[in-house]
Design a protein around this motif. Sequence first.
Motif, mmCIF file in Angstrom:
data_model
loop_
_atom_site.group_PDB
_atom_site.id
_atom_site.type_symbol
_atom_site.label_atom_id
_atom_site.label_comp_id
_atom_site.label_asym_id
_atom_site.label_seq_id
_atom_site.Cartn_x
_atom_site.Cartn_y
_atom_site.Cartn_z
ATOM 1 N N GLY A 31 47.617 38.492 52.924
ATOM 2 C CA GLY A 31 46.331 39.146 53.151
ATOM 3 C C GLY A 31 46.410 40.639 52.901
ATOM 4 O O GLY A 31 45.504 41.236 52.322
ATOM 5 N N GLY A 32 47.510 41.255 53.332
ATOM 6 C CA GLY A 32 47.710 42.685 53.076
ATOM 7 C C GLY A 32 47.809 42.984 51.593
ATOM 8 O O GLY A 32 47.277 43.989 51.114
ATOM 9 N N LEU A 33 48.503 42.112 50.849
ATOM 10 C CA LEU A 33 48.590 42.304 49.397
ATOM 11 C C LEU A 33 47.223 42.203 48.734
ATOM 12 O O LEU A 33 46.905 42.971 47.831
ATOM 13 N N LEU A 34 46.417 41.264 49.196
ATOM 14 C CA LEU A 34 45.079 41.128 48.621
ATOM 15 C C LEU A 34 44.211 42.340 48.915
ATOM 16 O O LEU A 34 43.474 42.818 48.048
ATOM 17 N N VAL A 35 44.286 42.842 50.124
ATOM 18 C CA VAL A 35 43.492 44.024 50.479
ATOM 19 C C VAL A 35 43.996 45.244 49.722
ATOM 20 O O VAL A 35 43.215 46.042 49.208
ATOM 21 N N LEU A 36 45.312 45.384 49.632
ATOM 22 C CA LEU A 36 45.895 46.520 48.930
ATOM 23 C C LEU A 36 45.571 46.483 47.441
ATOM 24 O O LEU A 36 45.290 47.509 46.830
ATOM 25 N N GLY A 37 45.592 45.299 46.868
ATOM 26 C CA GLY A 37 45.365 45.174 45.434
ATOM 27 C C GLY A 37 43.914 45.073 45.030
ATOM 28 O O GLY A 37 43.600 44.914 43.845
ATOM 29 N N GLN A 38 43.022 45.163 45.964
ATOM 30 C CA GLN A 38 41.599 45.005 45.675
ATOM 31 C C GLN A 38 41.091 46.041 44.673
ATOM 32 O O GLN A 38 40.411 45.708 43.743
ATOM 33 N N GLY A 39 41.426 47.282 44.875
ATOM 34 C CA GLY A 39 40.890 48.291 43.972
ATOM 35 C C GLY A 39 41.900 49.375 43.673
ATOM 36 O O GLY A 39 41.526 50.517 43.423
ATOM 37 N N SER A 40 43.162 49.036 43.670
ATOM 38 C CA SER A 40 44.161 50.072 43.485
ATOM 39 C C SER A 40 44.778 50.008 42.089
ATOM 40 O O SER A 40 44.522 49.092 41.311
ATOM 41 N N VAL A 41 45.616 50.968 41.821
ATOM 42 C CA VAL A 41 46.283 51.062 40.536
ATOM 43 C C VAL A 41 47.358 49.988 40.395
ATOM 44 O O VAL A 41 47.654 49.546 39.290
ATOM 45 N N ILE A 42 47.911 49.534 41.522
ATOM 46 C CA ILE A 42 48.985 48.559 41.448
ATOM 47 C C ILE A 42 48.488 47.117 41.371
ATOM 48 O O ILE A 42 49.282 46.183 41.381
ATOM 49 N N ALA A 43 47.178 46.920 41.273
ATOM 50 C CA ALA A 43 46.608 45.573 41.222
ATOM 51 C C ALA A 43 47.191 44.727 40.091
ATOM 52 O O ALA A 43 47.524 43.564 40.318
ATOM 53 N N PRO A 44 47.352 45.241 38.871
ATOM 54 C CA PRO A 44 47.928 44.394 37.814
ATOM 55 C C PRO A 44 49.340 43.919 38.130
ATOM 56 O O PRO A 44 49.727 42.813 37.753
ATOM 57 N N PHE A 45 50.101 44.714 38.852
ATOM 58 C CA PHE A 45 51.465 44.314 39.200
ATOM 59 C C PHE A 45 51.464 43.228 40.272
ATOM 60 O O PHE A 45 52.337 42.358 40.288
ATOM 61 N N ILE A 46 50.490 43.282 41.175
ATOM 62 C CA ILE A 46 50.394 42.254 42.208
ATOM 63 C C ILE A 46 49.979 40.941 41.579
ATOM 64 O O ILE A 46 50.481 39.875 41.926
ATOM 65 N N TYR A 47 49.067 40.983 40.621
ATOM 66 C CA TYR A 47 48.577 39.759 40.006
ATOM 67 C C TYR A 47 49.659 39.068 39.186
ATOM 68 O O TYR A 47 49.637 37.864 39.009
ATOM 69 N N THR A 48 50.645 39.812 38.685
ATOM 70 C CA THR A 48 51.715 39.183 37.928
ATOM 71 C C THR A 48 52.655 38.395 38.847
ATOM 72 O O THR A 48 53.392 37.532 38.372
ATOM 73 N N LEU A 49 52.643 38.676 40.152
ATOM 74 C CA LEU A 49 53.484 37.921 41.077
ATOM 75 C C LEU A 49 52.976 36.486 41.226
ATOM 76 O O LEU A 49 53.739 35.584 41.507
ATOM 77 N N PHE A 50 51.693 36.303 41.044
ATOM 78 C CA PHE A 50 51.114 34.979 41.200
ATOM 79 C C PHE A 50 50.809 34.417 39.857
ATOM 80 O O PHE A 50 50.288 33.504 39.558
#
Length: 50
Positions: A31-50
């Motif tokens: 849940g924290g990753l989803l909230v953090l990646g919602q509108g941040s610069v690191i969102a593309p890196f989080i999406y590559t984890l899944f």
Amino acid sequence: MLELFKDVWAFMKERKKFWLAPIIIVLILLGGLLVLGQGSVIAPFIYTLF
């Protein structure tokens, strides 16, 4: 919010359901990753984890 964590911990302690702790921790982290990646610069890196 702190009351919720206290109640959950008391439930797990009383009912001896400590196997729920890792599940709850993983859900909170995801849940924290989803909230953090919602509108941040690191969102593309989080999406590559899944």
